[in-house]
Design an enzyme around this catalytic site. Structure first.
Site, short mmCIF file in Angstrom:
data_model
loop_
_atom_site.label_atom_id
_atom_site.label_comp_id
_atom_site.label_asym_id
_atom_site.label_seq_id
_atom_site.Cartn_x
_atom_site.Cartn_y
_atom_site.Cartn_z
N HIS A 160 -15.76 36.27 25.31
CA HIS A 160 -17.12 36.26 25.88
C HIS A 160 -17.72 35.19 24.83
O HIS A 160 -18.95 34.63 25.13
CB HIS A 160 -17.99 37.16 25.81
CG HIS A 160 -17.42 38.28 27.05
ND1 HIS A 160 -18.02 37.98 28.37
CD2 HIS A 160 -16.15 38.95 27.08
CE1 HIS A 160 -17.42 39.11 29.14
NE2 HIS A 160 -16.35 39.79 28.49
N ASP A 368 -23.13 28.64 21.96
CA ASP A 368 -23.05 29.77 22.95
C ASP A 368 -21.83 29.79 23.66
O ASP A 368 -21.32 28.71 24.30
CB ASP A 368 -24.42 29.73 23.97
CG ASP A 368 -24.99 31.15 23.90
OD1 ASP A 368 -23.89 32.27 23.80
OD2 ASP A 368 -26.05 31.35 24.27
#
Length: 472
Positions: A160, A368
């Protein structure tokens, strides 16, 4: 129908909307297959006098057709596996922050020990035809530990967070063991094509992996599939939140309070990867360069608490408080404060109303994996009068959301100019950008993500073993 077994560091009840994220993504397939979700309970067992804490018994809870199974961790294991290696080594390195990684503390033994514990506790619960989906950096070696116990089920892994370029990844002591462990999976998924490319270049250079084409790689006597599977959001679920009482109340309140202002919003966990100091510096630059924004532009910055017992987080907290105080002190008026800084968690049910009331969203991380705030902001907008997304090019979402205003968060002046452009953008351009962004978010939603990963996992294992395809 094969059962889905999800393994992650923490477990969430998929029936609860507030769980968000992964729980929302996996709810349908877990419910349809009578699935099992396994992970840490979140509880730490302190050692008894003179000894090491027991591993503890498994805790089982039924959530409709889904079985939630958790276990406790000892203080020693938690500190080494979770605080030490996962968040003291892997998190900073994977976010390109070698300067913050604690390589010398010997946490890797605890990380391996807890992954072995997870495998030992999970293995007796498995069925031969289960499909196992392991999530995130805490559990990279889990498949290797399960294989060592004789597990032959299909096992997929999804990261993730970002994966850094090969030279940064190679700075981790034992990096070769870590990446070799990924070859125990049948499918390895990443958030972006950039992260997938970093993985391919690493295994080709460091592991001499053979590229078999179409995302398949051969090394360590195993063939795996690797690819990018950018996670999406549940647009309908989020729109339902916007229409619920909490969402509507927040929208109406913000519209009333800021009827004479142009509202900007940032919603982040307090983390050094999110670029919060750079964002505030860019906002200060906006106020300095464009006086017409005075008494008008107001930034609501939510920074939810996160790991505040770690020194790096304490430092960034103090930096943010100082920046907010400085901006408000230098530019604020009795009737207008440029920055409203909120250092606490805001209920997810209220966020759609906040997003919809905002003219601009600032999603400007330094790095991110994806950042679903960007997608949630777009989904919350009024199509006739939408706000503008200012998005860091270093967020995984930037690969998909190309109609946002993409910025380099390290370039404070350019980011300030982009924010000003967003505030001045005519409605026709805002509508056109929003329409294109919404089309992408709807096509590649959370259900697409889940289905495409699981379909690829079944196919990858079928190609490896010659077993017939099975579909969830």
């Amino acid at each position: 129908m094969p059962r889905l077994v999800v393994v992650s560091n923490r477990v969430a009840d998929p029936r609860k909307t507030a769980a968000g994220g992964l729980a929302v993504a996996l709810a349908d397939v877990l419910n349809n297959t009578g699935g099992l979700w396994f992970g840490w309970s979140g509880k730490i067992v302190e050692p008894s006098a003179g000894g090491r804490a027991d591993e503890g018994e498994l805790r089982t809870q039924q959530a409709g057709p889904v079985k939630l199974v958790t276990l406790d961790l000892s203080r020693e294991d938690h500190d080494a596996y979770y605080v030490g290696y996962s968040n003291g080594v892997l998190w900073p390195v994977f976010h390109y922050r070698l300067d913050l990684a604690d390589f010398d503390a010997g946490y890797i033994a605890g990380y391996r020990r807890v992954n072995q514990l997870f495998a030992r506790k999970l293995q007796p619960l498995l069925r031969d035809d289960d499909i196992i989906w392991v999530h995130d950096y805490h559990l990279i070696p889990l498949a290797a530990e399960l294989r060592a116990l004789g597990c032959t089920q299909r096992i997929g892994f999804f990261l993730h967070i970002p994966l850094p370029p090969p030279l940064i990844l190679a700075a981790i002591p034992g990096h070769d063991w870590l990446i070799r462990a990924l070859f125990a999976y049948d499918l390895v998924g990443f958030q972006s094509e950039a992260d997938h490319g970093h993985f391919c270049r690493y295994i080709e250079a460091e592991a001499r992996a053979q590229n078999l084409g179409e995302g398949r790689w051969r090394a360590f006597n195993r063939t795996i599939q690797a690819g990018a599977f950018p996670i999406g959001m549940d647009v309908e679920e989020f729109n339902a939140l916007a229409s619920a009482p909490d969402g509507l109340e927040m929208y109406e309140r913000m519209r009333r309070e800021y009827s004479r202002r142009k509202l900007l919003v940032g919603v982040d966990r307090l983390d050094y990867s999110k670029g919060l100091p750079q964002r505030l510096q860019a906002f200060r630059e906006l106020l300095q360069r464009y006086p017409e924004t005075h008494n008008s532009a107001t930034l609501v910055q939510i920074a939810s608490p996160s790991r505040e017992d770690v020194g790096a987080y304490t430092d960034i907290l103090h930096e943010l408080e100082s920046l907010c105080g400085s901006i408000n002190g230098n530019y604020g008026e009795l009737e207008w404060m440029p920055v409203r800084y909120i250092h606490r968690t805001v209920a997810r049910s209220r966020l759609p109303g906040l997003y919809r009331a905002s003219r601009v969203a600032l999603v400007t991380p330094l790095r991110d994996g994806m950042n679903l705030v960007a997608k949630e902001f777009v989904a919350s907008q009024d199509p006739q009068d939408p706000g503008v997304l200012v998005l860091s090019r270093f967020a995984g979402a930037a690969e998909q959301l190309k109609e946002a205003l993409l910025v380099n968060p390290y370039d404070v002046e350019a980011t300030a100019n982009a924010i000003h452009l967003a505030l001045q953008m005519p409605v026709e351009e805002r509508r056109a950008r929003h329409q294109a962004l919404m089309a992408n978010i709807r096509e590649y939603d959370v259900h697409w993500w889940c289905d495409s990963f699981l379909d690829s996992l079944v196919k990858a294992q079928a190609e490896e073993t010659g077993t017939p395809w099975l579909r969830l």
